[in-house]
Design an enzyme around this catalytic site. Structure first.
Site, PDB file in Angstrom:
ATOM      1  N   VAL A  14      10.042  -4.854   2.010  1.00  0.00           N
ATOM      2  CA  VAL A  14       9.786  -6.109   2.761  1.00  0.00           C
ATOM      3  C   VAL A  14      10.206  -7.169   2.980  1.00  0.00           C
ATOM      4  O   VAL A  14      10.269  -8.348   4.167  1.00  0.00           O
ATOM      5  CB  VAL A  14       8.383  -6.851   1.905  1.00  0.00           C
ATOM      6  CG1 VAL A  14       7.779  -8.345   2.100  1.00  0.00           C
ATOM      7  CG2 VAL A  14       7.293  -5.706   1.329  1.00  0.00           C
ATOM      8  N   THR A 103      10.288 -10.676  -3.959  1.00  0.00           N
ATOM      9  CA  THR A 103      10.352 -10.051  -4.674  1.00  0.00           C
ATOM     10  C   THR A 103       9.021  -9.512  -5.409  1.00  0.00           C
ATOM     11  O   THR A 103       7.761  -9.161  -5.341  1.00  0.00           O
ATOM     12  CB  THR A 103      11.403 -10.105  -6.039  1.00  0.00           C
ATOM     13  OG1 THR A 103      10.950 -11.187  -6.596  1.00  0.00           O
ATOM     14  CG2 THR A 103      12.722 -10.984  -5.749  1.00  0.00           C
ATOM     15  N   GLY A 207       3.437   7.096   1.404  1.00  0.00           N
ATOM     16  CA  GLY A 207       3.977   6.189   0.704  1.00  0.00           C
ATOM     17  C   GLY A 207       3.097   4.780   0.446  1.00  0.00           C
ATOM     18  O   GLY A 207       3.596   3.512   0.235  1.00  0.00           O
ATOM     19  N   ASP A 221      -3.074  -4.691 -10.066  1.00  0.00           N
ATOM     20  CA  ASP A 221      -2.826  -5.002  -9.245  1.00  0.00           C
ATOM     21  C   ASP A 221      -3.867  -5.801  -8.802  1.00  0.00           C
ATOM     22  O   ASP A 221      -4.123  -6.856  -8.296  1.00  0.00           O
ATOM     23  CB  ASP A 221      -1.722  -3.613  -7.893  1.00  0.00           C
ATOM     24  CG  ASP A 221      -1.171  -4.834  -6.192  1.00  0.00           C
ATOM     25  OD1 ASP A 221      -0.386  -5.833  -6.560  1.00  0.00           O
ATOM     26  OD2 ASP A 221      -2.136  -4.672  -6.303  1.00  0.00           O
ATOM     27  N   LYS A 225      -4.577  -9.902  -8.193  1.00  0.00           N
ATOM     28  CA  LYS A 225      -4.549 -10.508  -6.792  1.00  0.00           C
ATOM     29  C   LYS A 225      -6.182 -11.445  -6.819  1.00  0.00           C
ATOM     30  O   LYS A 225      -6.447 -12.520  -6.692  1.00  0.00           O
ATOM     31  CB  LYS A 225      -5.429  -9.201  -5.494  1.00  0.00           C
ATOM     32  CG  LYS A 225      -3.931  -8.812  -5.006  1.00  0.00           C
ATOM     33  CD  LYS A 225      -4.506  -7.687  -4.149  1.00  0.00           C
ATOM     34  CE  LYS A 225      -3.403  -7.106  -3.670  1.00  0.00           C
ATOM     35  NZ  LYS A 225      -2.903  -5.939  -2.412  1.00  0.00           N
TER      36      LYS A 225
END
Length: 358
Positions: A14, A103, A207, A221, A225
């Site tokens: 990213v 990061t 991926g 994750d 959020k």
């Protein structure tokens, strides 16, 4: 022309995509936005390239190529070791600077807090600082110079839409969303009749997952959020307050990775049965984050096949707001929910928004 120094933490996929986007868009930003972005520092875990006057584009390109090849910034010709991100902010920081965090660690928090204390802006795709203690979230966000669009929904403007409703004095009654491109891919694959184990292997090859797919399948994750959205609308919750239903049963969660992958077919029949049960009720399975009545939870749900979540395909993200102004038909945002370029684009947009504050 306003010169804006950038201090970028993170040189992974990213970070490199963001750097490429910023360099490619430089002529547009200078002509349209009257903003000249200059990278004053670019850091990875233990190294940095620093030039307070602006690192030349050719040096950044060489550093990016070296990182893509597996090098550390500390080991390249223009780089040097670094073990103190606040010191980087201290050295490279200037009036109007923007610190960018791409990061995935909480170790950036002291540097972000220092940047805000000095009047700099911060743009981040890093969920970890925002899902630590509530007090840290409030310290970062209340500055008015902290933007975090890419932490939820990549480049889909979920945070901006949420803040827009709040600015208009709307009352957000519930938020339901599919907030993981990876789990969306699995859900729609199950709906199409593919075995769960085959879908996980396919997602790994594409991926979409972490090297250990249990990190994605555990739902944490999505929980992060959901927590960021909850805190954005003003709820005071900690990560432990978010109910999380993992797609991995406990007896497989602690196995060595190779054994876990070998035993994945054990789950195929159970997930196929859930798909069949949902189909009998004209419904489909989706991994949903839901905020309602002050509570937040994430997990696999059966949703109507003709609903906004039900018609969702592939790895798109979707968020549906039910509110005072949207009581019958929800406000729905949908778009690409996975991919390096989308995540970088959300941060890129935040940088320009911050640059235009001054």
């Amino acid at each position: 022309m306003r010169r804006v120094p950038l201090i970028i933490f993170g040189a992974g996929k990213v970070g490199r995509a963001l750097l490429r986007q910023v360099l490619e868009a430089a002529p547009l930003h200078e002509s349209r936005d009257r903003v000249a972005l200059r990278v004053a520092a670019w850091c990875d875990r233990d190294g940095a390239v620093v030039d307070e006057k602006g690192i030349p584009a050719e040096v950044l390109a060489a550093a990016s190529a070296a990182k893509a090849g597996g090098a550390r910034l500390a080991g390249i010709e223009a780089g040097s070791p670094q073990s103190n991100l606040p010191a980087i902010v201290d050295v490279a920081g200037q009036d109007g600077a923007i610190v960018v965090d791409v990061t995935a660690t909480g170790e950036t928090v002291p540097a972000l807090e220092l940047a805000l204390a000095r009047g700099y802006g911060v743009a981040t795709a890093n969920k970890v600082p925002l899902t630590g203690p509530q007090a840290t979230f409030e310290t970062l966000v209340r500055s008015g110079r902290f933007r975090y669009e890419s932490t939820v929904g990549s480049a889909v403007p979920v945070i901006e839409a949420t803040l827009g409703l709040l600015r208009a004095n709307d009352e957000i009654r519930s938020i339901r969303g599919a907030l993981s491109g990876t789990l969306g891919f699995l859900s729609t694959g199950l709906q199409a009749g593919q075995p769960f184990s085959a879908l996980v292997h396919d997602a790994m090859q594409r991926g979409y997952t972490e090297p250990d797919p249990r990190i994605d399948l555990a739902g944490m994750d999505v929980a992060r959020k959901a927590l960021i959205l909850a805190r954005t609308i003003g709820w005071r919750l900690e990560l432990d307050d978010v109910s999380v239903a993992s797609l991995v049963p406990p007896h497989l969660a602690g196995l060595p990775l190779a054994e876990f992958l070998a035993r994945l077919p054990e789950l195929d029949d159970a997930y196929a049965a859930q798909v069949t049960a949902a189909r009998a009720e004209d419904a489909v399975l989706r991994y949903v984050a839901e905020l309602r009545d002050g509570r937040a939870g994430v997990g696999l749900q059966s949703v109507r096949a003709d609903s906004a979540l039900g018609v969702l395909k592939g790895n798109d993200n979707l968020v549906a707001f039910e509110s005072r102004y949207y009581p019958d038909m929800p406000l729905v945002l949908q778009g690409r929910g996975a991919g390096v370029e989308a995540a970088a684009a959300g941060v890129h947009a935040d940088i320009i928004a911050l640059a235009q504050l001054w």
